[in-house]
Write an enzyme that holds these catalytic residues in place. Structure first.
Site: not given
Length: 279
Positions: A19, A166
């Site tokens: 990611d 996040h």
């Protein structure tokens, strides 16, 4: 012999879940900068973590990063001001990604594009995958929208996995846990279709995309991990789903029954066979 060496000797192609976090362009002509990269290398047979790596990255234009973040652990200028430039960590990122199966949430549309751009900018060839598992499209097709929208935060909340951070490495590990949970539910439903499909307590119906439909409608939004919520292309059908609480309780009950039936073997013995349901 460690797990990584054993996997290599058996000729297994490893999966790398990864990611990236970027700035959010807020004016015309502003570009994306990679601000963080995180990855875990996973053995596909046992779903065990073999290696992990994460790094913050200082962008070429520091002004593109917000001074303050609306997220509790969000990336700000102060976070990345002393981080290495992309070219300084490019070798490690290349070695983690190249020649492996790539996996992640919405990576085909976003993360893969940003990685290629970053390598092109420094004049180097980008790493290449030998396969790709984008959990956004896989779970939309196999698991449906029973959990609501297909954002990672929503899926994690559905399975009581906590809040999405996040941040790259935390989000990668959350992605793997979401896939494990989805695979377990699909395995249970496939094993006992007459008992579990459509008979969860408090079940109702929602409309979801059929497996034969086309790709999800895609449009790059300000929030890069938020898939569109417009009606999907193709035919639709009503499928049963349960509320999060009732499904979690029933899933746990059936897990316990199956474990006892298997002589109290760990759930990984079931999970390692359930990956075929996500193909």
């Amino acid at each position: 012999m460690d797990a990584s060496t054993s996997s290599s000797k058996q000729g297994t192609t490893e999966i790398v879940f990864f990611d990236i976090e970027t700035n959010v362009p807020n004016r015309a002509g502003q570009r994306f900068w990679v601000l963080e990269f995180g990855a875990i290398v996973v053995c596909p047979q046992k779903l065990v973590e073999l290696e992990s790596y994460s790094t913050l990255i200082r962008p070429g234009d520091l002004s593109a990063v917000a001074l303050r973040s609306g997220r509790s652990e969000g990336i700000t200028q102060e976070t990345v001001v002393d981080a290495p430039l992309f070219e300084e960590v490019a070798d490690k990122i290349f070695s983690i990604l190249n020649g492996r199966v790539w996996a992640g949430h919405n990576i085909r549309r976003f993360d893969c594009v940003r990685i290629k751009e970053a390598f092109t900018e420094i004049g180097r060839p980008a790493p290449q995958p030998v396969g790709m598992i984008d959990s956004l499209s896989v779970l939309t097709g196999k698991f449906g929208r029973r959990a609501g929208n297909m954002k990672m935060a929503t899926l994690a909340s559905y399975f009581n996995l906590g809040q999405q951070k996040h941040r790259s490495l935390e989000d990668v590990r959350m992605n793997l846990e979401v896939l494990k949970n989805c695979a377990t539910v699909l395995f249970l439903e496939a094993s006992l279709p007459g008992v579990l499909n459509g008979n969860w307590p408090g079940s109702s119906t929602i409309t979801t995309r059929s497996r034969s439909s086309g790709k999800l409608p895609c449009r790059e939004e300000t929030s890069r991990k938020s898939p569109t919520t417009t009606a999907s292309i193709g035919s639709h059908r009503a499928v049963p789903y349960a509320s999060r609480g009732s499904l979690a309780k029933m899933t746990e009950r059936v897990k316990n029954l199956l474990c006892r039936a298997q002589g109290n073997q760990p759930l990984n013995n079931i999970l390692k066979h359930s990956h075929s349901l996500l193909r």
